[in-house]
Motif scaffolding. Structure first.
Motif, short mmCIF file in Angstrom:
data_model
loop_
_atom_site.label_atom_id
_atom_site.label_comp_id
_atom_site.label_asym_id
_atom_site.label_seq_id
_atom_site.Cartn_x
_atom_site.Cartn_y
_atom_site.Cartn_z
N GLU A 184 3.36 4.27 5.07
CA GLU A 184 4.20 3.22 4.53
C GLU A 184 5.59 4.37 4.25
OE1 GLU A 184 1.19 2.82 4.39
OE2 GLU A 184 0.61 0.91 4.69
N LYS A 221 0.28 -0.57 -1.54
CA LYS A 221 0.72 -0.97 -0.06
C LYS A 221 1.82 -2.21 -0.58
CE LYS A 221 -2.84 0.09 3.00
NZ LYS A 221 -3.34 -0.33 4.27
N THR A 222 1.32 -2.96 -1.27
CA THR A 222 2.19 -3.81 -1.47
C THR A 222 3.08 -3.55 -2.23
OG1 THR A 222 0.31 -5.46 -1.97
CG2 THR A 222 2.52 -5.89 -2.77
N HIS A 270 -7.88 -3.01 5.14
CA HIS A 270 -6.97 -3.90 5.91
C HIS A 270 -7.39 -5.49 5.73
CE1 HIS A 270 -3.56 -6.19 7.88
NE2 HIS A 270 -4.32 -6.49 8.31
N ARG A 287 5.57 -2.42 0.23
CA ARG A 287 6.35 -3.13 1.81
C ARG A 287 7.42 -3.50 1.16
NH1 ARG A 287 1.63 -5.97 2.39
NH2 ARG A 287 0.49 -4.79 3.48
N SER A 288 7.20 -3.57 -0.76
CA SER A 288 8.95 -4.36 -1.09
C SER A 288 10.06 -3.36 -1.26
CB SER A 288 7.87 -4.68 -2.92
OG SER A 288 6.87 -5.51 -2.33
N GLU A 305 -4.80 -8.57 -0.26
CA GLU A 305 -2.79 -8.26 0.03
C GLU A 305 -2.17 -9.68 -0.80
OE1 GLU A 305 -2.46 -6.56 3.69
OE2 GLU A 305 -3.32 -5.22 3.83
#
Ligand SMILES: Nc1ncnc2c1ncn2[C@@H]1O[C@H](COP(=O)(O)OP(=O)(O)OP(=O)(O)O)[C@@H](O)[C@H]1O
Ligand SMILES: [Mg+2]
Length: 314
Positions: free
Chosen positions: A110, A32-33, A277, A36-37, A282
């Motif tokens: 995502e 996820k990280t 989550h 997101r980047s 995170e």
């Protein structure tokens, strides 16, 4: 902007650790990280037993197994062999978007793509070993158009897959350490295995009869793309435990890159089979991503004969 930006593009990152330490949790958080980047991200569920990774990622479906796509294991008449008996790379393991039917790829909101190497359960009794799943994890590469994705691989517990040679196709290894003596020992053992490989220690090949295959196996280890490891604590209940583990790990010359606390929200999500989550966890995953990016820049600079320190531009 740092020059570490996108330094993980095209890299393969495998997550190891002892049973229940939090490998799958780390894979989900890191995926996820990275997404997101701005990285394209692929996750390969390479654990032949546990189910639920696609759900924890929030994917639209649990994909069909790549083992089915590749035609099944050698034990049931298919082409996918165990990498210990047959180290030869799998034919057609690099797959482009248009080749793979949608049922073999889950998608998260995502845009993370989720693949599943194969589960041993549905193959029934006498299915053999799960080496073919390891071979898929070692060789499979999804090659979509555009920027090369970061591929995260979630392995089963322990180091069996490492010993089967899967690390030779990984750029980075993440070792997840739970608060236990066994967790610290597992990390030290993995560190030693990586050091052995980097110092030219060759794999066991006595069982291989063909000199060509022996040479291929040895070359695979000599030319392994593995750059190094990142060590992460998980399920840490309090600062004293964290301090204790840091100390024990430093004695083994292991530096911790991130500490994920014991978090009831994560436990509850796994209990219910819903997407993970946790803001705190995170944030630790973001530290892991940064550490990997910085390490990658150091390696890239070294290969170009440049400086060791990742340079910053304004
Ligand atoms: N940070 C955390 N805080 C609280 N509970 C956690 C945390 N991380 C993981 N867990 C709990 O530990 C269990 C195992 O986590 P996870 O599945 O990520 O470990 P694993 O190493 O992948 O396990 P396996 O070896 O079975 O594949 C989860 O079901 C969850 O209940
Ligand atoms: Mg797991």
């Amino acid at each position: 902007m740092k020059n570490t930006e996108k330094s993980l593009a095209g890299q393969r990152i495998g997550v190891f650790g002892r049973g229940g330490s939090g490998k799958s949790t780390c894979v989900v958080l890191l995926a996820k990280t990275l997404a997101r980047s701005g990285y394209p991200v692929c996750v390969v569920d390479a654990d032949s037993t546990n189910e639920g990774l696609a759900r924890a990622l929030g994917a639209d479906k649990t994909p069909e197994s790549l083992l089915d796509w590749f035609g099944g294991t050698v034990f049931s008449g298919g082409p996918v062999t165990c990498p210990v008996d047959d180290p030869v790379p799998m034919a057609g393991a690099h797959v482009a978007t248009e080749q793979l039917p949608a049922k073999y790829c889950g998608q998260t909101p995502e845009g993370i793509r989720v693949f599943l190497a194969g589960k041993i359960g549905p193959l029934g009794p006498g299915a053999g070993c799960d080496g073919p799943m390891t071979k898929i994890a070692r060789d499979f590469a999804f090659e979509p158009e555009g920027e090369a994705p970061v591929t995260l691989l979630d392995f089963k517990a322990g180091i069996e897959d490492v010993s089967r040679g899967v690390i030779t196709s990984l750029d980075w290894v993440i070792v997840v350490i739970d608060p236990s003596y066994a967790g610290v020992r597992a990390a030290a053992t993995l560190k030693r295995l990586l050091e052995q490989m980097h110092s030219g220690f060759l794999p066991a090949t006595r069982h291989l009869t063909s000199p060509d295959v022996v040479e291929l196996t040895q070359r695979t280890y000599r030319e392994a793309r593995t750059r190094g490891a990142l060590y992460v604590l998980n399920k840490i209940p309090d600062p004293d435990t964290e301090q204790f583990l840091w100390q024990r790990l430093l004695e083994a010359e292991i530096h911790v890159a991130a500490t994920i606390p014991d978090d009831p929200a994560l436990r509850q999500a796994w209990l219910e089979g819903i997407p993970l989550h946790s803001v705190t966890a995170e944030a630790e995953a973001a530290k892991m991503a940064r550490a990997l990016e910085e390490k990658s820049v150091v390696v890239q600079n070294r290969r170009r004969g440049g400086a060791d320190v990742p340079t910053k531009t304004p």
